[in-house]
Design a protein around this motif. Structure first.
Motif, short mmCIF file in Angstrom:
data_model
loop_
_atom_site.label_atom_id
_atom_site.label_comp_id
_atom_site.label_asym_id
_atom_site.label_seq_id
_atom_site.Cartn_x
_atom_site.Cartn_y
_atom_site.Cartn_z
N PHE A 137 0.83 -1.21 0.00
CA PHE A 137 0.00 0.00 0.00
C PHE A 137 0.86 1.25 0.00
CE2 PHE A 137 -2.95 2.98 2.36
CZ PHE A 137 -3.77 3.20 1.27
N SER A 138 1.96 1.24 0.75
CA SER A 138 2.87 2.39 0.77
C SER A 138 3.52 2.60 -0.59
CB SER A 138 3.94 2.19 1.84
OG SER A 138 3.38 2.19 3.14
N ILE A 139 3.83 1.51 -1.28
CA ILE A 139 4.41 1.63 -2.61
C ILE A 139 3.38 2.18 -3.59
CG2 ILE A 139 5.37 0.32 -4.55
CD1 ILE A 139 6.65 -1.55 -2.52
N GLU A 140 2.12 1.78 -3.43
CA GLU A 140 1.05 2.32 -4.28
C GLU A 140 0.98 3.84 -4.17
OE1 GLU A 140 -2.88 0.68 -4.12
OE2 GLU A 140 -2.12 -1.36 -3.88
N MET A 141 1.13 4.36 -2.96
CA MET A 141 1.08 5.81 -2.77
C MET A 141 2.14 6.51 -3.61
SD MET A 141 0.62 5.99 1.37
CE MET A 141 -0.78 5.24 2.22
N VAL A 142 3.33 5.94 -3.65
CA VAL A 142 4.41 6.52 -4.44
C VAL A 142 4.06 6.46 -5.93
CG1 VAL A 142 6.84 6.27 -5.07
CG2 VAL A 142 6.14 5.96 -2.69
N ILE A 143 3.42 5.37 -6.35
CA ILE A 143 3.04 5.21 -7.75
C ILE A 143 2.04 6.29 -8.16
CG2 ILE A 143 1.80 3.70 -9.36
CD1 ILE A 143 3.07 1.33 -7.93
N TRP A 144 1.10 6.63 -7.27
CA TRP A 144 0.12 7.68 -7.58
C TRP A 144 0.83 8.98 -7.92
CZ3 TRP A 144 -2.73 6.71 -2.31
CH2 TRP A 144 -3.33 5.45 -2.35
N VAL A 145 1.84 9.33 -7.11
CA VAL A 145 2.57 10.58 -7.33
C VAL A 145 3.37 10.50 -8.62
CG1 VAL A 145 4.29 12.16 -6.37
CG2 VAL A 145 2.67 11.01 -4.84
N ALA A 146 3.99 9.35 -8.88
CA ALA A 146 4.78 9.18 -10.09
C ALA A 146 3.92 9.30 -11.34
CB ALA A 146 5.50 7.84 -10.07
N VAL A 147 2.72 8.73 -11.31
CA VAL A 147 1.81 8.79 -12.45
C VAL A 147 1.37 10.22 -12.71
CG1 VAL A 147 -0.47 8.12 -13.30
CG2 VAL A 147 1.01 6.41 -12.26
#
Length: 378
Positions: A279-289
């Motif tokens: 879930f923490s990695i998903e948060m980073v992906i949101w910002v990267a996208v």
């Protein structure tokens, strides 16, 4: 003359941005509840609460260069803080329902402060914020950065996940805290109550955006970017990066706690799953996208990824993960600067491309530099 022109233009841009934020907030509050069904509105409210934590991650990763893979901890702590208050909305003398299953006959001491709503609200902000500040200080004072910082934050998620997952008698273990009944005498699951939660989420998202925009503007914002790009030079310039990184990490942790509280109010539950590494990695992906160091991109990326996941999981329940993976691959290979970053490169008026600051000797004629020199001189 240059100073007056510069400040006039800057004030105009600020007013335009404030107007756009207010207009979008009013649209979300007044129009979307009419257009969307109750289920879809609740889904939007959850995604907007996730956008709040994405703003905090963009603040530390996009602007300060601190890649945190453990923000789920702060998000979960904020969720548990408000959930503990909700679980104590029972008749006098009774305990939260799950405690009786494990033989608890007296309310644990650390639960008692959560009878008070102000205490719960303070815990939502202070517990994640102080924990992030303490963790950040211990890490940054030893000049740990880069991938080592990311690994440490990821290790923190393992510690907290295992702790909350193993405390069945105190936090209901894997199931987490669920089945909230009332808040201020109102039924939590009542549509009107959910609308209030949704409205507050929109307002706090706008406020959080304003705070992050304020922090990343002016001298403080440029200092954060300087730490991201060349921390050694900042240190040699007489600044202590440890203090600034600790402060911004604590602010980001507090923002994540607020996001966790709003998500818990709208989802009706909180569990250790919020503290999982994935879930923490998903948060980073949101910002990267969406695009790093844009703030707007953090919100856009969160909504885009989560709506894509919701759509594909509904339409293609068996293979939706492949579509989600394809979306990430496209962004990484085709849009390395994210959606908003790509729009800025297209010189679209609503996403103006930031103009680089000239170096010496042109720097001497920069109106902003002249203004700061005059202020320092006075």
């Amino acid at each position: 003359m240059l100073n007056i022109k510069f400040h006039t233009q800057r004030r105009r841009l600020i007013l335009i941005e404030v107007g756009v934020v207010v207009a979008i907030a009013l649209f979300l509050i007044l129009i979307m509840p009419v257009v969307l069904s109750e289920f879809r509105l609740n889904l939007l409210g959850r995604f907007l609460s996730l956008a709040i934590v994405a703003l905090g991650i963009d603040l530390i990763w996009g602007y300060t260069g601190l890649l945190s893979l453990g923000h789920g901890v702060f998000f979960g702590l904020g969720g548990y803080a408000i959930a503990m208050y909700l679980k104590l909305q029972v008749p006098d003398g009774e305990l939260p329902d799950f405690m009786g299953l494990y033989g608890i006959t007296e309310l644990p001491w650390f639960w008692r402060p959560f009878y008070s709503f102000p205490t719960a609200v303070a815990a939502v902000i202070l517990v994640p914020g102080l924990l992030a500040g303490l963790l950040g200080y211990l890490v940054f004072r030893n000049r740990i950065k880069g991938v080592y910082f990311s690994i440490l934050t990821q290790a923190a998620t393992i510690v907290f996940f295992n702790f909350f997952n193993g405390q069945q008698q105190f936090f209901n273990g894997t199931n987490g805290l669920i089945d909230f009944t009332t808040l201020f005498g109102k039924t939590v699951n009542d549509p009107q109550t959910k609308l209030i939660f949704y409205t507050l989420t929109v307002l706090f998202l706008a406020v959080t955006y304003g705070i992050c925009r304020w922090l990343t503007s002016g001298s403080f914002g440029r200092l954060l970017i300087a730490i991201r790009d060349d921390e050694s030079r900042v240190r040699f310039s007489g600044y202590n990066p440890t203090d600034f990184k600790t402060l911004v990490f604590a602010v980001s942790g507090a923002i994540a706690g607020i996001a966790g509280a709003f998500y818990t109010l709208q989802s009706g539950s909180v569990s250790p799953r919020a503290m999982e590494i994935a879930f923490s990695i998903e948060m980073v992906i949101w910002v990267a996208v969406g695009g790093r160091a844009t703030l707007v991109g953090a919100i856009v990326g969160t909504l885009l990824v989560n709506y894509a996941r919701a759509f594909f999981s509904e339409q293609f329940s068996e293979i939706w993960l492949f579509f989600q993976g394809l979306l990430f691959l496209i962004v990484v290979t085709v849009l390395p600067d994210g959606v908003v970053g790509w729009l800025r490169h297209q010189n679209i008026p609503i996403f103006p491309r930031p103009q680089p600051i000239s170096t010496y000797p042109s720097l001497e004629a920069d109106p902003e530099v002249q203004h700061e020199r005059q202020n320092l001189g006075n």
